[in-house]
Design a protein around this motif. Structure first.
Motif, PDB file in Angstrom:
ATOM      1  N   GLU A 112       0.851  -1.192   0.000  1.00  0.00           N
ATOM      2  CA  GLU A 112       0.000   0.000   0.000  1.00  0.00           C
ATOM      3  C   GLU A 112       0.880   1.233   0.000  1.00  0.00           C
ATOM      4  O   GLU A 112       1.990   1.232   0.520  1.00  0.00           O
ATOM      5  N   LYS A 118       1.605   5.682  -8.350  1.00  0.00           N
ATOM      6  CA  LYS A 118       1.253   5.051  -9.623  1.00  0.00           C
ATOM      7  C   LYS A 118       1.918   5.744 -10.810  1.00  0.00           C
ATOM      8  O   LYS A 118       2.122   5.134 -11.860  1.00  0.00           O
ATOM      9  N   LYS A 127       6.940  -3.146 -10.184  1.00  0.00           N
ATOM     10  CA  LYS A 127       5.934  -4.034 -10.772  1.00  0.00           C
ATOM     11  C   LYS A 127       6.546  -4.954 -11.833  1.00  0.00           C
ATOM     12  O   LYS A 127       6.194  -6.141 -11.918  1.00  0.00           O
ATOM     13  N   PHE A 137      -1.405  -9.165 -10.793  1.00  0.00           N
ATOM     14  CA  PHE A 137      -1.753  -8.057  -9.906  1.00  0.00           C
ATOM     15  C   PHE A 137      -3.236  -7.707  -9.949  1.00  0.00           C
ATOM     16  O   PHE A 137      -3.904  -7.836 -10.979  1.00  0.00           O
ATOM     17  N   THR A 138      -3.699  -7.219  -8.812  1.00  0.00           N
ATOM     18  CA  THR A 138      -4.885  -6.371  -8.735  1.00  0.00           C
ATOM     19  C   THR A 138      -4.406  -5.051  -8.161  1.00  0.00           C
ATOM     20  O   THR A 138      -3.839  -5.011  -7.067  1.00  0.00           O
ATOM     21  N   GLU A 139      -4.600  -3.983  -8.915  1.00  0.00           N
ATOM     22  CA  GLU A 139      -4.127  -2.660  -8.509  1.00  0.00           C
ATOM     23  C   GLU A 139      -5.316  -1.720  -8.444  1.00  0.00           C
ATOM     24  O   GLU A 139      -6.098  -1.628  -9.391  1.00  0.00           O
ATOM     25  N   MET A 156      -3.172   3.690  -2.651  1.00  0.00           N
ATOM     26  CA  MET A 156      -2.975   2.727  -3.720  1.00  0.00           C
ATOM     27  C   MET A 156      -2.741   1.362  -3.101  1.00  0.00           C
ATOM     28  O   MET A 156      -1.890   1.197  -2.225  1.00  0.00           O
ATOM     29  N   LEU A 158      -1.802  -2.544  -4.069  1.00  0.00           N
ATOM     30  CA  LEU A 158      -1.318  -3.487  -5.074  1.00  0.00           C
ATOM     31  C   LEU A 158      -1.259  -4.859  -4.416  1.00  0.00           C
ATOM     32  O   LEU A 158      -0.511  -5.075  -3.471  1.00  0.00           O
ATOM     33  N   ASP A 167      -6.146  -8.637 -12.361  1.00  0.00           N
ATOM     34  CA  ASP A 167      -7.374  -8.137 -11.716  1.00  0.00           C
ATOM     35  C   ASP A 167      -8.167  -9.243 -11.021  1.00  0.00           C
ATOM     36  O   ASP A 167      -9.390  -9.166 -10.904  1.00  0.00           O
TER      37      ASP A 167
END
Length: 307
Positions: A112, A118, A127, A137-139, A156, A158, A167
């Motif tokens: 976080e 980003k 990343k 990833f789910t971002e 944010m 991740l 996702d």
């Protein structure tokens, strides 16, 4: 689900994940004041450790066999407050986090940070390293006020998982969001014994007086009294200063959703305010932890059905 918390601060992320049902087995932090606070509030070990020493960090963390590594690399180099330098020492800690995850290779990780990360090259590099190691990833940027926190604080998130797909947790994170932002009164009722409070603005162009019938703005690491001759802003929630006061440090910890039982002993006022302002809101961490565990439970059910 065994978790190790890197850059743990005073433990907002750890506490929220514990409240969700994860087992936090160890924490790592280099700020001695935060380490002392963490030790007062948790039973598992916290190590005062320089996490830029990636090789030794990996060797040390492996003994705990974590299922997930979590953490919020210090974000001052990415923050919108003050001068920004994504290539500063703190920016390097984002790369250290990624390299430690890769070295230990747990099934999951959670990072976080502030929303602005980003847009940085450091985040893109981290990343890429994690993707090459096999993580999907789910971002997402989450507004804490829709995750059980009476504060408009955007973070944010991740979340990575080995051998998954892009996702994979997006629906889970979105489906639980509240329809409206939580206000201070929603969370604390009348416990603050004031209807309006002062929060020091970064510039005279911004308002400084807020109502408890709205979410708090982001809790920051500074907390100052109302200046003499305060000039009202058109957005201030009241124009009657005699009914306005700044919140105390402990009251600000409540808005970060730390419980009243949390121990804040042994710090001077400046350090206390900074630690509280830097913390991950406990209920935001719980929200993310709840989503991860719900995903795992659903996945386990699907696999059992398939058998």
């Amino acid at each position: 689900m065994r978790a190790v918390d890197l850059f743990s601060g005073c433990g907002g992320l750890s506490l929220g994940l514990q409240n969700a049902g994860l087992e936090v087995v160890a924490a790592y932090e280099y700020w001695s004041a935060a380490v002392k606070l963490y030790q007062q509030n948790f039973d598992h070990p916290v190590f005062e450790f320089d996490l830029t020493d990636v090789e030794n960090a990996v060797d040390h963390i492996k003994q705990f066999s974590p299922d997930i590594i979590v953490g919020g690399p210090p974000c001052q180099d990415f923050s919108s407050a003050g001068k920004r330098n994504e290539n500063g020492t703190r920016g390097d800690l984002t790369i250290s986090f990624a390299k430690i995850v890769i070295g230990v290779l747990p099934n999951w990780f959670l990072m976080e940070n502030v929303e602005r990360i980003k847009k940085t090259g450091v985040f893109a590099e981290a990343k890429n390293l994690l993707k090459e190691a096999g993580y999907s990833f789910t971002e997402m940027v989450l507004d804490a006020s829709k995750c059980g926190v009476p504060q408009k604080r955007k973070r944010m998130i991740l979340i990575g998982r080995l051998d998954s797909y892009a996702d994979f947790l997006k629906y889970g994170l979105l489906s639980r969001l509240a329809n409206k932002s939580m206000t201070i009164r929603d969370y604390l009722g009348d416990q603050l014994n004031t209807e309006h409070y002062y929060r020091h603005a970064r510039s005279y162009a911004r308002r400084g007086i807020f109502s408890i019938d709205e979410p708090s703005p982001t809790i920051r690491g500074v907390n100052r009294p109302i200046p003499p001759g305060y000039v009202f802003h058109e957005g201030d929630s009241t124009k009657e200063l005699e009914h306005v006061r700044p919140l105390t440090a402990i009251e600000r910890s409540y808005i970060q959703t730390f419980p009243r039982t949390f121990i804040w002993n042994g710090l001077n006022k400046t350090t206390l305010e900074q630690i509280i302002g830097n913390a991950v809101p406990v209920n935001l961490a719980k929200y993310v932890g709840d989503c991860i565990l719900a995903y795992k439970e659903e996945e386990s059910g699907i696999l059992q059905f398939a058998k």
